[in-house]
Scaffold this motif. Sequence first.
Motif: not given
Length: 276
Positions: A69-80
């Motif tokens: 559920n982590i968001v980096e630079n406005g984009r999810p890094i994985g499927n939440p």
Amino acid sequence: PVGERVEGDGLVGAAHDAALLDHQMLAIRDQHLTPESFIAFARRFGPIDLHVLDRYWMPGHPEIYVISNIVENGRPIGNPREGFGWHTDLNYFANPTAITLLYGIEVPPEGAETLFADTAKALAALPQARRSQLNHLSARHSYQLLHASRPWLPPMTPAQIERTPDVYHPILRRHPRTDREGLYLCDWSNVRLELPDEREARIVQEELLMHMTRPEFVQTHRWRAGDLVLWDNRTLIHTATEYDRERHRRLVWRTSVRGEVPLASGGILAAASASH
């Protein structure tokens, strides 16, 4: 009972292969894995299948499917929102996943558990007459149905559609290495029991799933950071539990080891194809 916990030992593939056959699920604590070591360990069990949702592949390591559920630079890094609802992994392939591996890097202090249901125990608990009724039934397994049930996903690409024709698997499945037999069904979102009347099929499927997930057949894994959990999809189904996504971060790596075309009860090779 399903599952064995191993405290912080080295990754020895042969020993874990034998233990996995005995216990169906292993939880190996206190691991410190790199993408390369995680992939190498998974490959000891067989070839790796890449997930259909390539947008969640780890950059540079497509074998790893990221759940987060982590968001980096406005984009999810994985499927939440991956893993909720009783299922078995990549069941919509002709050769479904045999073994799934999850590595927990950041895990919430509460919730986000993984529940496992023993489908062999569930089958054994059915009356023989009921088992005989189910013995020659199959079900349609469809990634395209699953995708349609998740409206937050973007439309499937032509390549994803081509990769995921519907397949048919027996609902009573024999494990090729242990001869353990179990029910091979998931929920209605991507699996449809093959009966002439669809309404009856849904009722029967829901009744079987309720039976498969009775408390006496279910074990819970409560995560700690550094846990490496692997399980045998051929006689287990599983589901994630919810957690407070606003308060807690979750980062899990997943990889999937390809299995065989499912064996029907009695050891008959099932024909998994796009046409029935």
